[in-house]
Design an enzyme around this catalytic site. Structure first.
Site, short mmCIF file in Angstrom:
data_model
loop_
_atom_site.label_atom_id
_atom_site.label_comp_id
_atom_site.label_asym_id
_atom_site.label_seq_id
_atom_site.Cartn_x
_atom_site.Cartn_y
_atom_site.Cartn_z
N SER A 1 0.79 -1.24 0.00
CA SER A 1 0.00 0.00 0.00
C SER A 1 0.82 1.28 0.00
CB SER A 1 -0.96 0.01 1.20
OG SER A 1 -2.05 -0.85 0.96
N LYS B 1 0.15 3.73 -2.67
CA LYS B 1 -0.85 4.80 -2.54
C LYS B 1 -0.21 6.18 -2.35
CE LYS B 1 -4.57 1.91 -0.66
NZ LYS B 1 -4.01 0.61 -0.25
N SER C 1 -5.93 3.28 4.66
CA SER C 1 -5.36 2.57 3.51
C SER C 1 -6.45 1.92 2.68
CB SER C 1 -4.34 1.52 3.96
OG SER C 1 -3.51 1.15 2.89
#
Length: 395
Positions: A55, A58, A110
């Site tokens: 993640s 991101k 997230s």
């Protein structure tokens, strides 16, 4: 004006601190810690190894959203079929949410559905957004980075390196909106179909006041990942990255070790003191020199190995009257050649206006001045004698 450059010995603070070795990090597959101000790499372990990053993908999703959309823009959620283990805020298809709330869901919770919503809202489609992600990575010089989705799901074409993630985080932390979000333990999302509360998955932010970010991640291929940040004052700021950690506990422990070690490399050094003269100027018409001092003291934070200099611009000669504390020059403090502070150079004491005798002594010299003074005295005496003679004759 005269200029002088002094290199200060205090540029390499603390021999005991300098001798402290970096953390060993036996479980991290790759790691780095950098100076967040200038990007200097302070420690690295396999910094350019290309690895799955989960993640922390991101972070690029956030950068493009910050650059391309306003916080008050409202995006409509597309259909997203999340897997049971995926992090999400359960956006319904057609639900409308502001970019600000989507960013908070993206960076704290997230949320994968928030990432897809931002991607489609910014670029029109996920595919177009991924192309923008890769284009932006190229512009930033992230040579060991490739994106295949805006979420961070495992994909052979979705990877980065510790160095590239640190570079991207450094870029993002200059954005105040981003910095505020990742330094928040939680946030309330007020747009959408109902109010939601999201919590920061980076537990270090809530547990350690000096930790101020940035992003966690986990997938089977990436294992545990954390981009961290910490600060002590405005100048001592570092960014860390750990990749491929076996557990969250190891991830957090190694991040704290890196951040603490990095911050310990900084020291505060007094470069200017009001009581210390940095230059002396000749006083015109007087046989004396005026002491020039900084208007105020200056303390700066420097990292081990940095060069701390000061550049003094001061006049060679001054003419009164000048008041005490009057600015007549400047002193500039530089760290590795970069200006960090400029302070006025002022007179330590008042300089009075020179009298006629001082001017004559200075311009004509002592012998000639004495002759002129004697001539004036003789002339005055003769004039007085003439007056007395005339008075006697008149009587």
């Amino acid at each position: 004006m005269l200029a002088a450059l002094a290199v200060l010995a205090a540029a390499t603070p603390g021999s005991a601190s300098a001798a402290e070795p970096p953390p060993r990090l036996p479980t991290a597959q790759a790691a780095i810690v950098v100076d967040a101000v200038d990007g200097t790499v302070m420690f690295a372990k396999h910094p350019d190894e290309e690895r799955a990053i989960a993640s922390t993908t991101k972070l690029m999703t956030a950068l493009l959203s910050l650059e391309e959309a306003k916080p008050t823009d409202v995006f409509t959620a597309p259909a997203y079929a999340a897997q049971p283990a995926e992090s999400r805020i359960n956006l319904r298809e057609g639900e409308r949410m502001t970019v600000q709330d989507l960013l908070e869901a993206l960076l704290l919770e997230s949320a994968n559905d928030a990432a897809v919503d931002l991607a489609q809202g910014v670029a029109g489609s996920r595919e177009a957004f991924v192309q923008q992600m890769n284009d932006r990575a190229g512009e930033l010089g992230l040579d060991h980075t490739s994106y295949a989705n805006p979420v961070g799901l495992d994909d052979p074409a979705n990877y980065s390196s510790a160095r590239d993630l640190a570079t991207l985080a450094r870029k993002l932390l200059r954005n105040r909106r981003f910095a505020r979000i990742v330094d928040s333990p939680a946030a309330t999302l007020e747009s959408g179909s109902h109010v939601r509360v999201v919590e920061n998955r980076n537990d270090l932010v809530a547990s350690y006041p000096w930790v101020n970010g940035v992003k966690t991640g986990y997938t089977l291929n990436a294992r545990n990942v954390l981009v961290g940040a910490g600060e002590r004052g405005p100048r001592a700021r570092v960014i860390s990255v750990v990749l491929g950690e076996p557990t969250e506990a190891a991830r957090d422990a190694d991040t704290l070790s890196l951040l603490r070690w990095g911050l310990d490399r900084f020291k505060r050094v007094r470069v200017l003191a009001r009581s210390r003269a940095l230059a002396r100027a000749e006083v015109k018409y007087r046989d004396e020199r005026a002491r020039l001092v900084p208007r105020r003291g200056v303390v700066v934070t420097v990292r081990e190995g940095q060069h701390l200099d000061r550049r003094v611009n001061a006049p060679g000669e001054l003419e009164g009257p000048l008041a005490r504390g009057e600015a007549v020059g400047s002193v500039t403090v530089l760290v590795d050649g970069r200006r960090v502070r400029t302070v006025a150079l002022v007179t330590e004491e008042a300089i009075p206006k020179a009298g006629t005798l001082h001017v004559l002594l200075s311009d004509l010299g002592v012998p000639l001045t004495v002759l002129i003074v004697l001539a004036i005295l003789v002339a005055a005496v003769l004039a007085l004698l003439r007056i007395r003679i005339r008075i006697r004759i008149a009587k």
